[in-house]
Design an enzyme around this catalytic site. Structure first.
Site, mmCIF file in Angstrom:
data_model
loop_
_atom_site.group_PDB
_atom_site.id
_atom_site.type_symbol
_atom_site.label_atom_id
_atom_site.label_comp_id
_atom_site.label_asym_id
_atom_site.label_seq_id
_atom_site.Cartn_x
_atom_site.Cartn_y
_atom_site.Cartn_z
ATOM 1 N N THR A 156 3.682 -2.174 -5.025
ATOM 2 C CA THR A 156 2.932 -2.938 -4.055
ATOM 3 C C THR A 156 1.341 -2.751 -4.206
ATOM 4 O OG1 THR A 156 4.706 -2.212 -2.500
ATOM 5 C CG2 THR A 156 2.731 -2.743 -1.386
ATOM 6 N N LYS A 168 -1.769 12.930 5.964
ATOM 7 C CA LYS A 168 -3.024 12.161 6.211
ATOM 8 C C LYS A 168 -4.127 13.009 7.146
ATOM 9 C CE LYS A 168 -0.655 7.898 5.626
ATOM 10 N NZ LYS A 168 0.215 6.802 6.366
ATOM 11 N N GLY A 218 -4.382 3.607 4.802
ATOM 12 C CA GLY A 218 -4.636 2.200 4.124
ATOM 13 C C GLY A 218 -5.868 1.540 4.517
HETATM 14 N N1 LIG Z 1 2.912 0.682 -0.108
HETATM 15 C C1 LIG Z 1 1.771 1.038 0.644
HETATM 16 O O1 LIG Z 1 1.390 0.309 1.692
HETATM 17 C C2 LIG Z 1 1.143 2.353 0.383
HETATM 18 C C3 LIG Z 1 -0.117 2.645 1.345
HETATM 19 C C4 LIG Z 1 -0.984 3.517 1.372
HETATM 20 C C5 LIG Z 1 -0.519 4.512 0.387
HETATM 21 N N2 LIG Z 1 0.300 3.931 -0.745
HETATM 22 C C6 LIG Z 1 0.682 5.154 -1.702
HETATM 23 O O2 LIG Z 1 0.351 4.388 -2.892
HETATM 24 C C7 LIG Z 1 1.069 4.938 -3.989
HETATM 25 C C8 LIG Z 1 2.021 3.721 -4.633
HETATM 26 O O3 LIG Z 1 2.828 3.221 -3.357
HETATM 27 P P1 LIG Z 1 3.427 1.836 -3.746
HETATM 28 O O4 LIG Z 1 3.980 1.508 -2.615
HETATM 29 O O5 LIG Z 1 2.567 0.952 -4.625
HETATM 30 O O6 LIG Z 1 4.615 2.563 -4.803
HETATM 31 P P2 LIG Z 1 5.832 1.646 -5.527
HETATM 32 O O7 LIG Z 1 5.889 0.120 -4.919
HETATM 33 O O8 LIG Z 1 7.185 2.137 -5.579
HETATM 34 O O9 LIG Z 1 5.549 1.560 -7.002
HETATM 35 C C9 LIG Z 1 5.205 2.656 -7.717
HETATM 36 C C10 LIG Z 1 5.064 2.073 -9.219
HETATM 37 O O10 LIG Z 1 4.989 3.381 -10.066
HETATM 38 C C11 LIG Z 1 5.565 2.956 -11.188
HETATM 39 N N3 LIG Z 1 6.245 4.136 -11.799
HETATM 40 C C12 LIG Z 1 6.976 5.257 -11.342
HETATM 41 N N4 LIG Z 1 7.089 6.268 -12.074
HETATM 42 C C13 LIG Z 1 6.401 6.042 -13.244
HETATM 43 C C14 LIG Z 1 6.209 6.757 -14.346
HETATM 44 N N5 LIG Z 1 6.682 7.689 -14.875
HETATM 45 N N6 LIG Z 1 5.483 6.165 -15.262
HETATM 46 C C15 LIG Z 1 4.841 5.018 -15.185
HETATM 47 N N7 LIG Z 1 4.901 4.416 -13.923
HETATM 48 C C16 LIG Z 1 5.640 4.765 -12.893
HETATM 49 C C17 LIG Z 1 6.673 2.139 -10.583
HETATM 50 O O11 LIG Z 1 7.003 1.602 -11.978
HETATM 51 P P3 LIG Z 1 8.308 0.051 -12.280
HETATM 52 O O12 LIG Z 1 7.717 -0.714 -11.329
HETATM 53 O O13 LIG Z 1 8.218 -0.267 -13.401
HETATM 54 O O14 LIG Z 1 9.387 0.811 -11.444
HETATM 55 C C18 LIG Z 1 5.964 1.289 -9.881
HETATM 56 O O15 LIG Z 1 5.381 0.229 -10.362
HETATM 57 C C19 LIG Z 1 1.850 6.115 -3.216
HETATM 58 O O16 LIG Z 1 1.326 7.295 -3.717
HETATM 59 C C20 LIG Z 1 1.861 5.463 -1.794
HETATM 60 O O17 LIG Z 1 2.426 6.991 -0.890
HETATM 61 C C21 LIG Z 1 1.229 3.048 -0.448
#
Ligand SMILES: NC(=O)c1ccc[n+]([C@@H]2O[C@H](COP(=O)([O-])OP(=O)(O)OC[C@H]3O[C@@H](n4cnc5c(N)ncnc54)[C@H](OP(=O)(O)O)[C@@H]3O)[C@@H](O)[C@H]2O)c1
Length: 431
Positions: A15, A208, A137
């Site tokens: 995301t 947070k 965020g």
């Molecule tokens: N989503 C939100 O709204 C939001 C808001 C604030 C903060 N955050 C923070 O932002 C971070 C990411 O969140 P997200 O929602 O974007 O997570 P996500 O959608 O689950 O994406 C995680 C990504 O990391 C990749 N990944 C996992 N293991 C890996 C590895 N060993 N090597 C390389 N890539 C790897 C995954 O690859 P694949 O796609 O190939 O599986 C995926 O692309 C987290 O720390 C979360 O707490 C998220």
């Protein structure tokens, strides 16, 4: 533009990662103008190279191992958006700093657990770690406290720090549905994770809060001292009674400086309907700060999702492009103080309590005596419904009391067997 481009590696293409690439590419000329140099993504990494991600990523170097980004001389900034407080995310951030690269992360779990050590490493190599996206965020609260409010001595901050919980509580109030049903809907809509534990049990809010407390109060992050309670036990009945009494129930993260030390708490609270934070609904987040000279300020916006989170990451990228450096926790890490933690016995306030009882004479006297014996004085009492055979709710609010006394009184009431289930209580915050 004579300045060399700023070269970005994005580790994690979920995301947030995809959002960062989208924001940078769709607004590239605006961002380059603001940075007075080109900002370009040069490398990416994720687990699955074949996954369809809705963007053309063919121009970027693909790393199947994100750690390789840390040693790539053609990368200036590593954006870690993989997630997790340990493992690959932590290894990547440490390695990138060791290799003298700036780091940006949206990873609150990592900053809450290892932020101090990472900040020390960043200072040591003269690089920065941007983590605006890790807290609320798209709401620029880290920047607000670290820059706009740096002339004020903040005494208290509180906020709605988890959009999933706020969505669930808002829906429960508007529709009268129970927690499990609304949680299921939130998962279907993508507002809640398949495993929602961190969100609904208050851990995400606490991550947070730990970060904000450190920046606002100039002390080392102390996640372990946070008193944490989530929203699983909040029932439609409590939400209805809260409305009847002129309150809304919100999951708040709160940090306060008191004479006994610093209080950090995450738990459901009743807030007066007249308070602006009571009207922050749905997936929105909000943070209120109170500080010397400036008084109260409030910030509200989307706390998660692709666009808002990516926008915060890009703001950190622009700061790096402009060499706008601020101490990560407002003061250099050597100046951060050890947190003096306020004991739970110092928590004073008014409370709401609900008892499920049989409608018999003597029951109310038992409740009143237990409260009296423990020095808890009642402010108001409500009883709804009459039934000789079924449990009926009795609800009361207390005058100011300390939480330990209230808990002792509730335990005595539970032991006396006049209640059908353990009494529920919620703190009332009169902001
Ligand atoms: N989503 C939100 O709204 C939001 C808001 C604030 C903060 N955050 C923070 O932002 C971070 C990411 O969140 P997200 O929602 O974007 O997570 P996500 O959608 O689950 O994406 C995680 C990504 O990391 C990749 N990944 C996992 N293991 C890996 C590895 N060993 N090597 C390389 N890539 C790897 C995954 O690859 P694949 O796609 O190939 O599986 C995926 O692309 C987290 O720390 C979360 O707490 C998220």
């Amino acid at each position: 533009m004579s300045n060399p481009p700023l070269r970005i590696g994005v580790a994690g293409l979920g995301t947030v990662g995809i959002g960062v690439i989208r924001v940078l590419s769709e607004q590239s000329s605006m961002i380059s103008a603001r940075c007075n140099r080109e900002v370009k993504v040069v490398a990416i990494s994720a687990q699955d190279p074949n996954k369809k991600r809705g963007l053309d990523l063919s121009n970027y170097i693909w790393y199947s191992d994100p750690l390789s980004m840390a040693t790539d001389e053609n990368i200036d900034v590593v954006v870690e958006v993989i997630g997790g407080s340990s493992g690959i995310a932590k290894d990547l951030v440490e390695s990138a700093l060791n290799n003298k690269k700036h780091v940006i992360t949206a990873n609150k779990a990592l900053i809450a657990s290892a932020g101090l050590d990472l900040a020390r490493s960043a200072e040591h190599v003269g690089k920065t770690i941007g983590f605006e996206a890790a807290v609320a965020g798209g709401v620029p609260i880290v920047k607000a406290i670290r820059e706009g409010l740096s002339g004020s001595n903040i005494q208290q901050l509180f906020g709605i720090l988890n959009g999933t919980c706020n969505y669930i509580l808002s829906e429960m109030r508007e529709t009268g549905r129970d927690f499990d049903e609304v949680l299921g809907e939130a998962q279907d809509l993508g507002y809640a994770e398949a495993d929602p534990t961190f969100d609904i049990d208050g851990v995400d809010s606490a991550h947070k809060l730990a970060i904000l407390t450190s920046i606002a109060f100039g002390c080392e992050i102390n996640f372990d001292s946070i008193q944490i309670e989530g929203i699983r036990h909040i029932s439609p009945l409590d939400i209805q009674f809260a409305s009847d009494l002129g309150y809304r129930i919100k999951l708040l993260g709160m940090a306060r400086k008191t004479e006994a030390g610093i209080q950090q708490r995450v738990h459901p609270c009743m807030v007066p309907v007249s308070a602006p934070i009571a009207h922050v609904e749905g997936v929105y987040n909000a943070v209120v700060t109170e500080g010397s000279f400036v008084g109260r300020t409030m910030y509200e916006g989307r706390g998660a999702g692709e666009g808002p989170t990516a926008s915060a990451v890009v703001a950190d990228i622009i700061d790096i492009a402009l060499s706008r450096n601020t101490n990560l926790f407002l003061v250099p890490t050597v100046k951060l103080e050890r947190m003096q933690v306020a004991p739970v016995s110092s928590y004073i306030g008014s409370y709401y309590a609900r008892f499920m009882v049989t409608d018999k004479t003597g029951v109310f006297a038992t409740i009143a005596n237990a409260l009296n014996d423990n020095g808890v004085s009642m402010e108001s009492v409500l009883q709804r419904g009459r039934s000789k055979n079924e449990a009926v709710p009795v609800v009361l609010t207390t005058h100011e009391t300390d939480e330990a006394s209230l808990i002792r009184a509730l335990e005595a009431i539970e032991r006396s067997k006049v209640v059908f289930e353990p009494p529920r209580f919620v703190k009332i915050e009169s902001f």
